[in-house]
Design an enzyme around this catalytic site. Structure first.
Site, PDB file in Angstrom:
ATOM      1  N   TYR A 199      17.222  18.234 -21.945  1.00 34.36           N
ATOM      2  CA  TYR A 199      17.285  18.285 -20.483  1.00 34.36           C
ATOM      3  C   TYR A 199      16.941  19.667 -19.971  1.00 34.36           C
ATOM      4  CZ  TYR A 199      21.904  20.640 -20.503  1.00 34.36           C
ATOM      5  OH  TYR A 199      22.937  21.537 -20.666  1.00 34.36           O
ATOM      6  N   LYS A 235      17.940  22.785 -25.649  1.00 32.58           N
ATOM      7  CA  LYS A 235      18.751  22.333 -24.520  1.00 32.58           C
ATOM      8  C   LYS A 235      18.946  20.820 -24.673  1.00 32.58           C
ATOM      9  CE  LYS A 235      19.458  23.459 -19.643  1.00 32.58           C
ATOM     10  NZ  LYS A 235      20.811  23.977 -19.792  1.00 32.58           N
ATOM     11  N   GLU A 287      27.724  32.973 -26.363  1.00 35.54           N
ATOM     12  CA  GLU A 287      27.463  32.703 -24.932  1.00 35.54           C
ATOM     13  C   GLU A 287      28.637  31.908 -24.388  1.00 35.54           C
ATOM     14  OE1 GLU A 287      24.064  30.099 -24.418  1.00 35.54           O
ATOM     15  OE2 GLU A 287      24.634  28.898 -26.153  1.00 35.54           O
ATOM     16  N   LEU A 306      21.392  29.546 -26.091  1.00 33.78           N
ATOM     17  CA  LEU A 306      20.288  28.996 -25.307  1.00 33.78           C
ATOM     18  C   LEU A 306      19.549  30.165 -24.658  1.00 33.78           C
ATOM     19  CD1 LEU A 306      19.182  26.194 -24.187  1.00 33.78           C
ATOM     20  CD2 LEU A 306      20.264  26.918 -22.066  1.00 33.78           C
TER      21      LEU A 306
HETATM   22  N1  PDD Z   1      23.475  25.187 -18.461  1.00 34.29           N
HETATM   23  N2  PDD Z   1      23.826  28.552 -22.243  1.00 34.29           N
HETATM   24  C1  PDD Z   1      24.209  27.258 -22.149  1.00 34.29           C
HETATM   25  C2  PDD Z   1      24.914  26.649 -23.308  1.00 34.29           C
HETATM   26  C3  PDD Z   1      23.934  26.530 -20.979  1.00 34.29           C
HETATM   27  O1  PDD Z   1      24.298  25.241 -20.901  1.00 34.29           O
HETATM   28  C4  PDD Z   1      23.287  27.175 -19.887  1.00 34.29           C
HETATM   29  C5  PDD Z   1      22.967  26.466 -18.604  1.00 34.29           C
HETATM   30  C6  PDD Z   1      22.899  28.524 -20.034  1.00 34.29           C
HETATM   31  C7  PDD Z   1      22.158  29.258 -18.953  1.00 34.29           C
HETATM   32  O2  PDD Z   1      20.795  28.895 -18.918  1.00 34.29           O
HETATM   33  P1  PDD Z   1      19.970  28.979 -17.556  1.00 34.29           P
HETATM   34  O3  PDD Z   1      20.119  30.356 -17.039  1.00 34.29           O
HETATM   35  O4  PDD Z   1      18.586  28.659 -17.962  1.00 34.29           O
HETATM   36  O5  PDD Z   1      20.566  27.954 -16.606  1.00 34.29           O
HETATM   37  C8  PDD Z   1      23.179  29.176 -21.232  1.00 34.29           C
HETATM   38  C9  PDD Z   1      23.094  24.348 -17.352  1.00 34.29           C
HETATM   39  C10 PDD Z   1      23.128  24.982 -16.013  1.00 34.29           C
HETATM   40  C11 PDD Z   1      23.862  23.035 -17.455  1.00 34.29           C
HETATM   41  O6  PDD Z   1      24.045  22.597 -18.582  1.00 34.29           O
HETATM   42  O7  PDD Z   1      24.208  22.448 -16.427  1.00 34.29           O
END
Ligand code: PDD
Length: 277
Positions: A32, A143, A175, A199
Site C-alpha cells: 500500500y 510497505k 522507527e 520503511l
Molecule cells: N505509515 N514507518 C512506518 C512503519 C510507517 O507505517 C510509516 C507511515 C512511516 C512514514 O512513512 P511516510 O513518511 O512515507 O508516510 C514509517 C502510514 C502513514 C500508514 O501506515 O498509515
C-alpha cells in the site's frame, strides 16, 4: 469520503466489496501507499510511486501503472483542496482456493480511497511515546499490508497513554510503529539509517533534504536506545502526521518536555515546503 476506487470503478464506500478469497484478506498479501494531498496536489507523488514500485517488486507482484494512469485514478477522489490523503492498496488478487504459494493467472486487486488529514490539536504540546522491542519481520522496507505486528505494538503504546511505539532491535532504535524517527543527540540531528529494518519514509526524505538545504547537520546512523534516552528532542514523522514532537519517552521528559527549538525550525521549513507544490 464520497466514493472509492475499486478495480476500475468508482463506488460508494458501502458498495465496494472484495471476495473473501482475495489474498489481501486471507494472507495480507499486498502492498500500500499513503500519499498526502495539499491544495489539491499530491505531495511527492513520484517518490511515493517509486516506493510502491519497489514494494511490488520485493513481494514479486507483477503490476505496473504509469504516473499518468495513477493520476487518472486518484485525482477524481480528491476533494476541494483541503488537506487529505490517498490510501491505495494492491493485493495479489483473488485465487480459486486458499494456498500460500502464488496462484497462476490472477488479476491484482486495486483499491484507493481518500480521507481528510486531521491535524493534531496543539501540536507544540507534543505526544508521549513508549519504547518496545521491535517484533516485526525482516522486510520492513516493504510497505506491506501485513501489519499485525505494527498493530499490536501501536496498541500496546496506546494502552499506556502514548501516541506511538518507538521500536528497537538489539539495543538500536529502528522507527515508530507507523512513523520514522528523528532525535537531537548532543546537539546533532540524527535518524536511523536506511536498512531493511525501516520503511524509507517520504517525510523522512523531505526532512533530510530540508536539513541539507538549510545547513542543519543531520546524521543517518545507528542510534542506541541509551543515546535516544539522552536526546534533547525526539520527533516522529509520517505522511499523515507530518513532524510530531515526542515530549515524554517511557514516562521521562524529553528535553524540557515541550517541542524543542530544532522542531520549531524544521516544522516551519516543512510547512513552507508543503505550500510550494
Ligand atoms: N505509515 N514507518 C512506518 C512503519 C510507517 O507505517 C510509516 C507511515 C512511516 C512514514 O512513512 P511516510 O513518511 O512515507 O508516510 C514509517 C502510514 C502513514 C500508514 O501506515 O498509515
Amino acid at each position: 469520503m464520497d466514493k472509492v476506487y475499486l478495480n476500475g470503478e468508482y463506488l460508494a464506500l458501502s458498495e465496494a466489496k472484495i471476495s473473501v478469497l482475495d489474498r489481501g484478506f486471507l494472507f495480507g498479501d499486498g502492498v500500500y501507499e499513503v500519499i498526502p494531498s495539499y491544495s489539491g496536489h499530491l505531495f511527492k507523488l513520484q517518490e511515493h510511486l517509486h516506493r510502491l514500485e519497489n514494494s511490488l517488486s520485493l513481494i514479486r507482484l507483477d503490476f505496473a501503472y504509469t504516473t499518468a494512469q495513477w493520476l487518472e485514478i486518484l485525482l477524481p477522489l480528491l476533494g476541494d483542496g483541503r488537506d487529505q490523503y490517498i490510501y491505495l492498496q494492491i493485493t495479489r488478487g483473488v485465487s480459486a482456493k486458499r494456498d500460500h504459494a502464488f496462484p497462476a493467472d490472477v488479476t491484482p486487486t486495486v483499491f484507493a480511497m481518500c480521507s481528510d488529514i486531521k491535524p493534531l490539536s496543539n501540536i507544540e504540546k507534543g505526544v508521549k511515546a513508549l519504547t518496545i522491542e521491535d517484533s516485526r519481520w525482516e522486510m520492513c522496507n516493504v510497505k506491506a499490508t501485513t501489519l499485525l505486528a505494527n498493530v499490536l505494538l501501536r496498541q500496546q503504546a496506546v494502552e499506556q497513554g502514548c501516541a506511538e511505539a518507538i521500536l528497537h532491535r538489539q539495543g538500536y532504535v529502528t522507527e515508530g510503529a507507523a512513523s520514522n524517527l528523528f532525535a537531537v543527540i548532543n546537539d546533532v540531528l540524527m535518524t536511523p539509517k536506511k536498512t531493511t529494518e525501516i520503511l524509507p519514509g517520504i517525510t523522512r526524505q523531505v526532512i533530510l533534504e530540508l536539513a541539507k538545504k538549510n545547513e542543519i547537520q543531520c546524521n543517518e546512523a545507528m542510534i542506541s536506545l541509551a543515546a535516544l534516552q539522552s536526546a534533547s528532542e525526539i520527533w516522529i514523522t509520517s505522511s499523515t502526521r507530518e513532524i510530531i514532537p515526542v515530549v515524554e519517552l517511557d514516562s521521562v521528559k524529553v528535553g524540557k518536555g515541550v517541542a524543542g527549538p530544532l522542531w520549531q525550525k524544521m516544522n516551519q521549513f516543512f510547512q513552507e515546503n508543503k505550500s510550494l507544490i
